[in-house]
Design a protein around this motif. Structure first.
Motif, PDB file in Angstrom:
ATOM      1  N   LYS A 176       0.754  -1.081  -0.010  1.00 56.01           N
ATOM      2  CA  LYS A 176      -0.022  -0.085  -0.043  1.00 56.01           C
ATOM      3  C   LYS A 176       0.785   1.206   0.272  1.00 56.01           C
ATOM      4  N   CYS A 177       2.159   1.100   0.059  1.00 56.39           N
ATOM      5  CA  CYS A 177       3.029   2.258   0.175  1.00 56.39           C
ATOM      6  C   CYS A 177       3.291   3.024  -0.918  1.00 56.39           C
ATOM      7  N   SER A 178       3.309   4.288  -1.139  1.00 58.77           N
ATOM      8  CA  SER A 178       3.554   5.176  -2.322  1.00 58.77           C
ATOM      9  C   SER A 178       4.632   5.055  -2.802  1.00 58.77           C
ATOM     10  N   TYR A 179       5.839   4.400  -2.269  1.00 59.55           N
ATOM     11  CA  TYR A 179       7.246   4.161  -2.731  1.00 59.55           C
ATOM     12  C   TYR A 179       7.321   2.711  -3.321  1.00 59.55           C
ATOM     13  N   TYR A 180       6.134   1.893  -3.179  1.00 63.30           N
ATOM     14  CA  TYR A 180       6.280   0.414  -3.683  1.00 63.30           C
ATOM     15  C   TYR A 180       6.891   0.337  -5.028  1.00 63.30           C
ATOM     16  N   ASP A 181       6.444   1.134  -5.910  1.00 62.66           N
ATOM     17  CA  ASP A 181       7.267   0.890  -7.256  1.00 62.66           C
ATOM     18  C   ASP A 181       8.933   1.033  -7.199  1.00 62.66           C
ATOM     19  N   LEU A 182       9.039   1.969  -6.322  1.00 67.18           N
ATOM     20  CA  LEU A 182      10.489   2.563  -6.482  1.00 67.18           C
ATOM     21  C   LEU A 182      11.268   1.415  -5.827  1.00 67.18           C
ATOM     22  N   CYS A 183      10.739   0.756  -4.809  1.00 67.18           N
ATOM     23  CA  CYS A 183      11.385  -0.354  -3.868  1.00 67.18           C
ATOM     24  C   CYS A 183      11.581  -1.723  -4.825  1.00 67.18           C
ATOM     25  N   TYR A 184      10.389  -2.067  -5.534  1.00 71.21           N
ATOM     26  CA  TYR A 184      10.388  -3.470  -6.112  1.00 71.21           C
ATOM     27  C   TYR A 184      10.248  -3.459  -7.645  1.00 71.21           C
ATOM     28  N   VAL A 185      10.218  -2.294  -8.417  1.00 72.64           N
ATOM     29  CA  VAL A 185      10.365  -2.560  -9.682  1.00 72.64           C
ATOM     30  C   VAL A 185      11.788  -2.155 -10.162  1.00 72.64           C
TER      31      VAL A 185
END
Length: 185
Positions: A176-185
């Motif tokens: 649900k974190c707004s940084y998800y894409d930055l961390c996992y993609v």
């Protein structure tokens, strides 16, 4: 206290405190992010902001705008702590939408109490309000909390000096974190 009410802006300045040693101004949001995710904190410290597109952040802003409307909100002190509102002279209030990351909110408001105590303000009380849940939780700053906060402050300063972000923590809140894409993609 009336002359300290201002709209908040993030500022990462350095200040002379504790025996005139140059230390970083630690804000309440830094404490909050420290307890959520060190990587998110690193991004924040390096002014990488992904929250402008977050639906959860937008909901939080709507909650802020539509609850406690009679209170003077966003009380910025020393460009360092931003208290949601203060009631009855010395009862600090922090408003959160859910309890999913309650610990971070507790430490954020404990930091506000710690900060104000270091400024000479005594007998501070605090509460976290969950208006969607219609609940309030009283918060106390214990003696051992001060030592924990001093370690957290040091750790935040250490994270701010890192060249790269810390490793992903793989928490249940990551999706649900707004940084998800930055961390996992």
């Amino acid at each position: 206290m009336n002359n300290i009410y201002k709209k908040a802006k993030h500022s990462f300045k350095f200040t002379f405190m504790k025996g005139m040693i140059l230390i970083m101004n630690i804000t309440g949001i830094m404490i909050y992010y420290y307890f959520i995710c060190h990587k998110r904190l690193w991004y924040f410290l390096n002014q990488i902001n992904m929250e402008q597109n977050s639906e959860l952040v937008k909901i939080g802003k709507i909650l802020d705008e539509t609850t406690y409307v009679k209170e003077k909100k966003q009380i910025l002190i020393d460009n360092t702590i931003n208290i949601d509102f203060i009631k009855n002279g010395a009862v600090l209030h922090e408003v959160k939408k859910t309890k999913s990351i309650e610990e971070a909110g507790i430490w954020q408001i404990k930091y506000y109490m710690y900060y104000l105590q270091n400024k000479g303000i005594e007998n501070i009380k605090a509460k976290i309000d969950f208006p969607l849940l219609r609940e309030t939780k009283e918060i106390f700053l214990e003696e051992n909390d001060k030592e924990i906060l001093e370690n957290v402050i040091k750790n935040i300063e250490d994270i701010s000096k890192m060249d790269k972000p810390p490793k992903v923590e793989n928490s249940k809140i990551c999706k649900k974190c707004s940084y998800y894409d930055l961390c996992y993609v």
